[in-house]
Scaffold this motif. Sequence first.
Motif, PDB file in Angstrom:
ATOM      1  N   ALA A 149       0.858  -1.221   0.028  1.00 10.87           N
ATOM      2  CA  ALA A 149       0.015  -0.052   0.129  1.00 10.87           C
ATOM      3  C   ALA A 149       0.731   1.242  -0.029  1.00 10.87           C
ATOM      4  O   ALA A 149       0.258   2.276  -0.474  1.00 10.87           O
ATOM      5  CB  ALA A 149      -0.810   0.019   1.190  1.00 10.87           C
ATOM      6  N   LEU A 150       2.172   1.313   0.356  1.00 12.39           N
ATOM      7  CA  LEU A 150       2.978   2.293   0.367  1.00 12.39           C
ATOM      8  C   LEU A 150       4.100   2.403  -0.322  1.00 12.39           C
ATOM      9  O   LEU A 150       4.940   3.254  -0.510  1.00 12.39           O
ATOM     10  CB  LEU A 150       3.866   2.531   1.724  1.00 12.39           C
ATOM     11  N   GLY A 151       3.695   1.251  -1.585  1.00 11.44           N
ATOM     12  CA  GLY A 151       5.060   1.374  -2.519  1.00 11.44           C
ATOM     13  C   GLY A 151       6.129   0.533  -1.942  1.00 11.44           C
ATOM     14  O   GLY A 151       6.268   0.209  -0.881  1.00 11.44           O
ATOM     15  N   ARG A 152       7.224   0.731  -2.735  1.00 10.65           N
ATOM     16  CA  ARG A 152       8.643   0.280  -2.177  1.00 10.65           C
ATOM     17  C   ARG A 152       9.227   1.190  -1.470  1.00 10.65           C
ATOM     18  O   ARG A 152       9.024   2.323  -1.161  1.00 10.65           O
ATOM     19  CB  ARG A 152       9.648   0.240  -3.769  1.00 10.65           C
ATOM     20  N   PRO A 153      10.198   0.400  -0.286  1.00  8.06           N
ATOM     21  CA  PRO A 153      10.653   1.119   0.618  1.00  8.06           C
ATOM     22  C   PRO A 153      11.969   1.609  -0.251  1.00  8.06           C
ATOM     23  O   PRO A 153      12.525   0.959  -1.114  1.00  8.06           O
ATOM     24  CB  PRO A 153      11.192   0.122   1.553  1.00  8.06           C
ATOM     25  N   LEU A 154      12.332   2.964   0.321  1.00  9.58           N
ATOM     26  CA  LEU A 154      13.506   3.332  -0.436  1.00  9.58           C
ATOM     27  C   LEU A 154      14.527   3.912   0.440  1.00  9.58           C
ATOM     28  O   LEU A 154      15.716   3.530   0.326  1.00  9.58           O
ATOM     29  CB  LEU A 154      12.867   4.708  -1.161  1.00  9.58           C
ATOM     30  N   VAL A 155      14.134   4.894   1.439  1.00  7.32           N
ATOM     31  CA  VAL A 155      15.365   5.504   2.250  1.00  7.32           C
ATOM     32  C   VAL A 155      14.808   5.443   3.755  1.00  7.32           C
ATOM     33  O   VAL A 155      13.530   5.642   4.185  1.00  7.32           O
ATOM     34  CB  VAL A 155      15.335   6.871   1.873  1.00  7.32           C
ATOM     35  N   ALA A 156      15.945   5.373   4.716  1.00  9.84           N
ATOM     36  CA  ALA A 156      15.592   5.196   6.142  1.00  9.84           C
ATOM     37  C   ALA A 156      16.628   5.790   6.788  1.00  9.84           C
ATOM     38  O   ALA A 156      17.848   5.845   6.541  1.00  9.84           O
ATOM     39  CB  ALA A 156      15.225   3.652   6.668  1.00  9.84           C
ATOM     40  N   ALA A 225      26.825   3.756  10.488  1.00  7.41           N
ATOM     41  CA  ALA A 225      26.718   2.942   9.447  1.00  7.41           C
ATOM     42  C   ALA A 225      25.793   3.376   8.211  1.00  7.41           C
ATOM     43  O   ALA A 225      25.010   3.941   8.337  1.00  7.41           O
ATOM     44  CB  ALA A 225      26.455   1.704   9.807  1.00  7.41           C
ATOM     45  N   ILE A 226      26.345   2.836   7.102  1.00  4.78           N
ATOM     46  CA  ILE A 226      25.128   3.002   5.551  1.00  4.78           C
ATOM     47  C   ILE A 226      24.826   1.787   5.462  1.00  4.78           C
ATOM     48  O   ILE A 226      25.894   0.816   5.230  1.00  4.78           O
ATOM     49  CB  ILE A 226      26.114   3.589   4.712  1.00  4.78           C
ATOM     50  N   VAL A 227      23.616   1.172   5.347  1.00  9.95           N
ATOM     51  CA  VAL A 227      23.399  -0.139   5.092  1.00  9.95           C
ATOM     52  C   VAL A 227      22.368  -0.180   3.675  1.00  9.95           C
ATOM     53  O   VAL A 227      21.532   0.568   3.411  1.00  9.95           O
ATOM     54  CB  VAL A 227      22.109  -0.538   6.209  1.00  9.95           C
ATOM     55  N   ALA A 235      19.747   2.948   4.091  1.00 14.89           N
ATOM     56  CA  ALA A 235      19.609   3.668   5.319  1.00 14.89           C
ATOM     57  C   ALA A 235      20.891   3.904   6.131  1.00 14.89           C
ATOM     58  O   ALA A 235      21.823   3.288   5.928  1.00 14.89           O
ATOM     59  CB  ALA A 235      18.649   2.587   6.320  1.00 14.89           C
ATOM     60  N   SER A 236      20.615   4.940   7.001  1.00 12.87           N
ATOM     61  CA  SER A 236      21.843   5.206   7.838  1.00 12.87           C
ATOM     62  C   SER A 236      21.689   4.920   8.899  1.00 12.87           C
ATOM     63  O   SER A 236      20.461   4.998   9.669  1.00 12.87           O
ATOM     64  CB  SER A 236      22.312   6.844   7.653  1.00 12.87           C
ATOM     65  N   VAL A 237      22.512   4.538   9.894  1.00 13.28           N
ATOM     66  CA  VAL A 237      22.303   3.934  11.415  1.00 13.28           C
ATOM     67  C   VAL A 237      23.235   4.561  12.176  1.00 13.28           C
ATOM     68  O   VAL A 237      24.489   4.496  12.056  1.00 13.28           O
ATOM     69  CB  VAL A 237      22.360   2.450  11.434  1.00 13.28           C
ATOM     70  N   THR A 238      22.834   5.440  13.174  1.00 10.46           N
ATOM     71  CA  THR A 238      23.783   5.967  14.283  1.00 10.46           C
ATOM     72  C   THR A 238      23.634   5.301  15.541  1.00 10.46           C
ATOM     73  O   THR A 238      22.166   5.350  15.998  1.00 10.46           O
ATOM     74  CB  THR A 238      23.670   7.380  14.474  1.00 10.46           C
TER      75      THR A 238
END
Length: 379
Positions: A149-156, A225-227, A235-238
């Motif tokens: 329903a939300l389309g593809r996941p792209l960025v987080a 991190a960049i995943v 996604a970026s993770v801190t």
Amino acid sequence: MRTTILGTGGIAAHHANSIGALGGHGIDAQVTHAVDIDADRAARFAAEFGIPRHGTSLADVLPETDVLHVCTPPGAHLDATLAALAAGVHVVVEKPAVLSLAELDRIAVAERTAAPARTGQGTARFTQVVQHRFGAGALRLRRLLDDGALGRPLVATCDTLWFRPPAYFDVPWRGRWDTEGGGPTMGHGIHQFDLLLAMFGEWTEVTAMAGRLAREVDTEDVSMAIVRFASGAMASVTNSLLSPRETSDLRFDTEKATVELSHLYGYSDENWTFTPVAGQDDVARLWVPEPDALGSGHAAQFVPTYRAFAAGEAPPVTVADVRGTLELAAAIYRSAFTGVPVRAGQIGTDDPFYGSMRGSGPGWAPVKGVTADAEEVAR
């Protein structure tokens, strides 16, 4: 179901309260034993929560236990888990489940060969506490992503920006590779990036940095991190313990909406924000808050977990789920300490980061005096 809580420190209270609330969901469970290396602390905990029996020996109470909740420091998780599975006792363990991929793989083998469950259905099962997966908002977002329903996941973005003063690390087992497993990547941010993985799915590659910037510890006190995910999303993770204004923030951008979660140690529906693409009124109607639904506490995970135990089914968080998140933690460390990207599945049994998150070691020297004897660590 008769439950034993092993380790009666701060987090154990959340377990006791949440197990006590299971009756309101039609689940017959009671904490019958409290076990701690400190006999006085076990006695105080038992008195506070009305627990019939308490003591210092897990072996003594396993014959009278159906479910074991492991609330000790991470370095003591493995042995307790293996003993319980061999005795036919289900295991619920706090995060991080263990100190390394090698230890988790030992648990996977133990679960496959576990004794028949004392509950009378199937064999003993293992699960880890990752309660953020089970709040109403996370369950709703997962359904919308599954439905397309939300389309593809792209960025987080996934930020665990917490603050722990130097005195926090006076506890002997904290800030050490051999007892805590790592710094904020393992012991703090793991909750948030576990939720990230639960929403965006399998990860495929990570590039990371880590540093010991301000605390006298052997581990890192910050990592970034960049995943990349199998879907192509990024996604970026801190993970930080140096951030005076503490927040836990996740943002999920899809083709049709941005979904944001901002909280600290737990969330309700009020902590979520849903922003559809402009003009997408049909998408705006998809996010329907549930004010009376459970937030992201332990009870939200224990309800479906205990139902699975009673039915002889796999719990909602399996060893495989735990491994995907733990492997990302190991890959963050490997990339940070070697300076190269790491792909999913790359850390094999002969890799130094398989047996320890420290792996081949960071570029900084160990802190002198960060030692403790076995009893101090257990406390």
